[in-house]
Enzyme design. Structure first.
Site, short mmCIF file in Angstrom:
data_model
loop_
_atom_site.label_atom_id
_atom_site.label_comp_id
_atom_site.label_asym_id
_atom_site.label_seq_id
_atom_site.Cartn_x
_atom_site.Cartn_y
_atom_site.Cartn_z
N ARG A 94 -9.89 -12.06 -0.48
CA ARG A 94 -10.11 -10.98 -1.47
C ARG A 94 -10.85 -11.11 -2.73
O ARG A 94 -10.40 -12.09 -3.58
CB ARG A 94 -8.09 -10.46 -1.62
CG ARG A 94 -8.13 -9.24 -2.19
CD ARG A 94 -6.58 -8.93 -2.22
NE ARG A 94 -5.91 -9.57 -3.18
CZ ARG A 94 -4.98 -9.13 -3.97
NH1 ARG A 94 -4.46 -7.93 -3.71
NH2 ARG A 94 -4.49 -9.58 -5.00
N THR A 119 -12.57 -6.45 -7.34
CA THR A 119 -12.64 -5.10 -6.61
C THR A 119 -11.40 -5.03 -5.69
O THR A 119 -11.15 -4.07 -5.11
CB THR A 119 -13.93 -5.23 -5.93
OG1 THR A 119 -13.90 -6.12 -4.66
CG2 THR A 119 -15.13 -5.47 -6.73
N ASP A 139 0.61 -16.07 -5.52
CA ASP A 139 -0.55 -16.39 -4.30
C ASP A 139 0.15 -16.99 -3.33
O ASP A 139 0.17 -18.30 -3.52
CB ASP A 139 -1.62 -16.81 -5.19
CG ASP A 139 -3.11 -16.79 -4.14
OD1 ASP A 139 -2.83 -17.40 -3.22
OD2 ASP A 139 -3.97 -16.39 -4.78
N ASP A 174 -2.40 -20.11 -2.54
CA ASP A 174 -2.22 -21.35 -3.53
C ASP A 174 -0.89 -22.03 -3.27
O ASP A 174 -0.80 -23.27 -3.34
CB ASP A 174 -2.53 -20.80 -5.11
CG ASP A 174 -3.76 -20.35 -5.33
OD1 ASP A 174 -4.71 -20.30 -4.20
OD2 ASP A 174 -3.80 -19.54 -6.21
C1 PRP Z 1 -4.14 -13.07 0.49
C2 PRP Z 1 -3.04 -12.92 1.47
C3 PRP Z 1 -3.85 -11.75 2.08
C4 PRP Z 1 -4.28 -10.96 1.10
C5 PRP Z 1 -3.48 -9.73 0.96
O1 PRP Z 1 -5.17 -13.81 0.64
O2 PRP Z 1 -3.09 -13.98 2.36
O3 PRP Z 1 -4.82 -12.09 3.22
O4 PRP Z 1 -4.72 -11.61 0.07
O5 PRP Z 1 -4.22 -9.14 -0.17
P1 PRP Z 1 -4.41 -7.62 0.43
O6 PRP Z 1 -3.72 -6.82 1.14
O7 PRP Z 1 -4.86 -6.87 -1.10
O8 PRP Z 1 -6.11 -7.63 0.92
P2 PRP Z 1 -6.30 -14.16 -0.18
O9 PRP Z 1 -7.56 -13.34 -0.19
O10 PRP Z 1 -5.73 -14.69 -1.65
O11 PRP Z 1 -7.11 -15.35 0.32
P3 PRP Z 1 -6.25 -17.09 0.50
O12 PRP Z 1 -5.30 -16.80 1.86
O13 PRP Z 1 -7.53 -17.63 1.08
O14 PRP Z 1 -5.53 -17.41 -0.61
N1 URA Z 2 -2.13 -12.27 -2.01
C1 URA Z 2 -1.19 -12.82 -2.32
O1 URA Z 2 -1.22 -14.04 -1.93
N2 URA Z 2 -0.14 -12.48 -3.08
C2 URA Z 2 -0.06 -11.12 -3.47
O2 URA Z 2 0.96 -10.94 -4.18
C3 URA Z 2 -1.08 -10.20 -3.17
C4 URA Z 2 -2.29 -10.71 -2.54
#
Ligand code: PRP
Ligand code: URA
Length: 213
Positions: free
Chosen positions: A103, A107, A202, A205
């Site tokens: 994400r 944006t 997150d 993380d």
């Molecule tokens: C997080 C989560 C989803 C997304 C959700 O991943 O695991 O994939 O955000 O957000 P959305 O519904 O607004 O799209 P992230 O993009 O942070 O990547 P990561 O798993 O590598 O931390």
């Molecule tokens: N992605 C995450 O990991 N946590 C949130 O709360 C939203 C998006």
């Protein structure tokens, strides 16, 4: 799109510990693994099976086995990886595809950086796994990838969802295909940064540490 919210005291208990900001990564990973096992029970209720005969020490028994073609489990990287072992433990014959989506934190659009899905998903049951359904952008992109490859039966397994994200998935996917979303809990809202509130922070993380952009 059909929404199923799991309602079980053990799920509520484990989600509460996940939310706790003092829960360290090793415990967080363990809890995600345990939660996906509990959710998978519901998510796989309609897994396709065929009749299968076995010889017991006493006689013949007619049972079932998972039908071909094998289901495909697709973790959305990174955080979805934390749910993979729990799913494959329950469906060991499943194949695994990978989608890397990140994400954009400005944006809030989902950006694809990896796609290792079979070209043809016709007739395959797909299980998309990602702990967080926030704005819905990542899950919608993942569902679209599977529908455009011919899948018609897609089950998404998430831990926490925001009402805004669920509505967006509903609007964008509508009745295209048999799409189910199984979640442990629907939270209150999204904040201005697109984080689920109260949420758990997150997920990537908390599972794997902070890597930045
Ligand atoms: C997080 C989560 C989803 C997304 C959700 O991943 O695991 O994939 O955000 O957000 P959305 O519904 O607004 O799209 P992230 O993009 O942070 O990547 P990561 O798993 O590598 O931390
Ligand atoms: N992605 C995450 O990991 N946590 C949130 O709360 C939203 C998006």
């Amino acid at each position: 799109m059909e929404l199923h919210v799991a309602d079980h005291p053990l799920i509520r208990h484990k989600v509460t510990v996940l939310r706790d900001k003092t829960t360290p990564s090793p415990t967080f990973r363990l809890l995600v693994d345990e939660l996906v096992t509990l959710l998978a029970y519901e998510a796989t209720r309609q897994v396709r099976v065929v009749e299968h005969e076995v010889e017991t020490p006493l006689t013949t028994a007619i049972g079932t086995k998972i039908a071909d073609p094998a289901p495909i489990i697709v973790p959305i990287l990174r955080a979805g990886l934390g749910m993979l072992d729990g799913m494959t433990r329950l469906i060991p014959s499943a194949e695994v595809g990978f989608l890397g989506l990140k994400r954009d934190e400005e944006t809030l659009e989902a950006v694809t950086y990896a796609n290792r899905l079979p070209d043809d998903l016709t007739g395959r049951q797909v299980f998309l796994i990602d702990p967080m359904l926030a704005t819905g952008g990542s899950l919608i992109a993942a569902i679209e990838y599977t529908l455009e490859r011919g899948a018609t039966d897609v089950t998404c397994v998430c831990l926490l969802a925001a009402p805004e994200g669920i509505e967006k998935v509903q609007q964008e996917i509508g009745d295209r295909g048999d799409v189910k979303v199984v979640v442990a809990h629907v939270d209150e809202k999204l904040n201005e940064q697109g984080y689920i509130v109260p949420g758990l922070g997150d997920a990537g993380d908390r599972l794997y540490g902070i890597i930045g952009d």
